[in-house]
Design a protein around this motif. Structure first.
Motif, mmCIF file in Angstrom:
data_model
loop_
_atom_site.group_PDB
_atom_site.id
_atom_site.type_symbol
_atom_site.label_atom_id
_atom_site.label_comp_id
_atom_site.label_asym_id
_atom_site.label_seq_id
_atom_site.Cartn_x
_atom_site.Cartn_y
_atom_site.Cartn_z
ATOM 1 N N LEU A 113 71.344 6.149 72.859
ATOM 2 C CA LEU A 113 71.026 7.418 73.093
ATOM 3 C C LEU A 113 71.685 8.075 74.381
ATOM 4 O O LEU A 113 71.550 7.429 75.396
ATOM 5 C CB LEU A 113 69.282 7.855 73.236
ATOM 6 C CG LEU A 113 69.351 9.424 73.456
ATOM 7 C CD1 LEU A 113 69.411 10.336 72.253
ATOM 8 C CD2 LEU A 113 67.830 9.718 73.993
ATOM 9 N N ASP A 114 72.342 8.921 74.063
ATOM 10 C CA ASP A 114 73.223 9.613 75.241
ATOM 11 C C ASP A 114 72.641 10.957 75.271
ATOM 12 O O ASP A 114 72.469 11.914 74.344
ATOM 13 C CB ASP A 114 74.624 9.718 75.083
ATOM 14 C CG ASP A 114 75.374 8.373 75.055
ATOM 15 O OD1 ASP A 114 75.016 7.487 76.014
ATOM 16 O OD2 ASP A 114 76.350 8.100 74.235
ATOM 17 N N GLN A 138 74.132 13.668 66.194
ATOM 18 C CA GLN A 138 74.260 14.577 67.455
ATOM 19 C C GLN A 138 73.199 15.810 66.980
ATOM 20 O O GLN A 138 72.948 16.281 65.987
ATOM 21 C CB GLN A 138 75.586 15.164 67.792
ATOM 22 C CG GLN A 138 76.247 14.083 68.178
ATOM 23 C CD GLN A 138 77.450 14.610 68.772
ATOM 24 O OE1 GLN A 138 77.519 15.419 69.814
ATOM 25 N NE2 GLN A 138 78.696 14.314 68.203
ATOM 26 N N ALA A 187 72.468 15.614 72.560
ATOM 27 C CA ALA A 187 71.684 14.341 72.377
ATOM 28 C C ALA A 187 72.440 13.257 71.249
ATOM 29 O O ALA A 187 72.535 13.876 70.280
ATOM 30 C CB ALA A 187 70.362 14.496 71.903
ATOM 31 N N VAL A 189 73.003 10.120 69.333
ATOM 32 C CA VAL A 189 72.186 8.881 68.781
ATOM 33 C C VAL A 189 73.294 7.908 68.115
ATOM 34 O O VAL A 189 73.790 8.172 67.205
ATOM 35 C CB VAL A 189 71.085 9.004 67.815
ATOM 36 C CG1 VAL A 189 70.529 7.540 67.262
ATOM 37 C CG2 VAL A 189 69.901 9.913 68.469
#
Length: 191
Positions: A113-114, A138, A187, A189
């Motif tokens: 996850l970013d 996202q 976000a 993934v």
């Protein structure tokens, strides 16, 4: 922590060359896969040109990476789980002036996850090809200001507190048409 532009250009150029060479691709093959000219890739790899967000999107898509993953690999000087306030890697797009702040995870992490905060100046616009979204999911959350997010032919006007889950991979544009800077959280993934 904003990385010196010359330093990040050099780190990005080296990382792009490493990613290309690890795949056994020539400059011509990366050019064909990304739609970026061979000459432009060569300049970026040598650190002679500052890549824009759109260019990074096209190159990262060709590699099967997110822009965040490509930048994190370039910045991976301090792997670890804890990142203190003010130590988040930051990058500024030379074309638009928008600032990308990698909130989590820290450089070198393989966490799937970013969380990225983007601060976009008034009038700025950044486009990414569908290939940049082909292998990720996202959600975009607007923190402040207005953001027009265009997926293919569909435009979504988003305001503070609004969120959108990106759909099937398509060309996308993030645009600040409002009268003040816009901040949003992405976000991402990864599989």
């Amino acid at each position: 922590m904003m990385i010196d532009p010359e330093t990040i250009d050099s780190l990005l150029g080296t990382r792009i060359r490493v990613e290309r060479e690890q795949r056994g691709w020539s400059l011509s093959e990366l050019s064909q896969r990304s739609g970026v000219s061979r000459a432009q890739i060569n300049k970026v790899e040598r650190g002679e040109s500052s890549p824009t967000a759109s260019l990074l999107g096209r190159l990262s898509g060709a590699f099967g990476l997110t822009v965040s993953a490509l930048l994190a690999r370039a910045e991976a000087a301090r792997p670890g789980r804890l990142v203190r306030a003010g130590e988040h890697p930051r990058w500024q797009d030379p074309a638009t002036g928008y600032v990308r702040n990698q909130i989590a995870p820290g450089p070198g992490s393989d966490f799937p996850l970013d969380l990225v905060r983007v601060d976009m100046p008034v009038g700025a616009s950044v486009s990414y090809p569908a290939s940049a979204f082909a292998f990720i999911r996202q959600v975009v959350i607007v923190l402040d200001g207005e953001l027009t997010f265009t997926e293919g032919d569909v435009a979504h006007d988003l305001y503070a507190g609004d969120s959108i889950e990106l759909g099937a991979p398509t060309d996308c544009t993030f645009r600040n048409k409002g009268g003040k800077a816009c901040s949003y959280l992405v976000a991402v993934v990864r599989p």
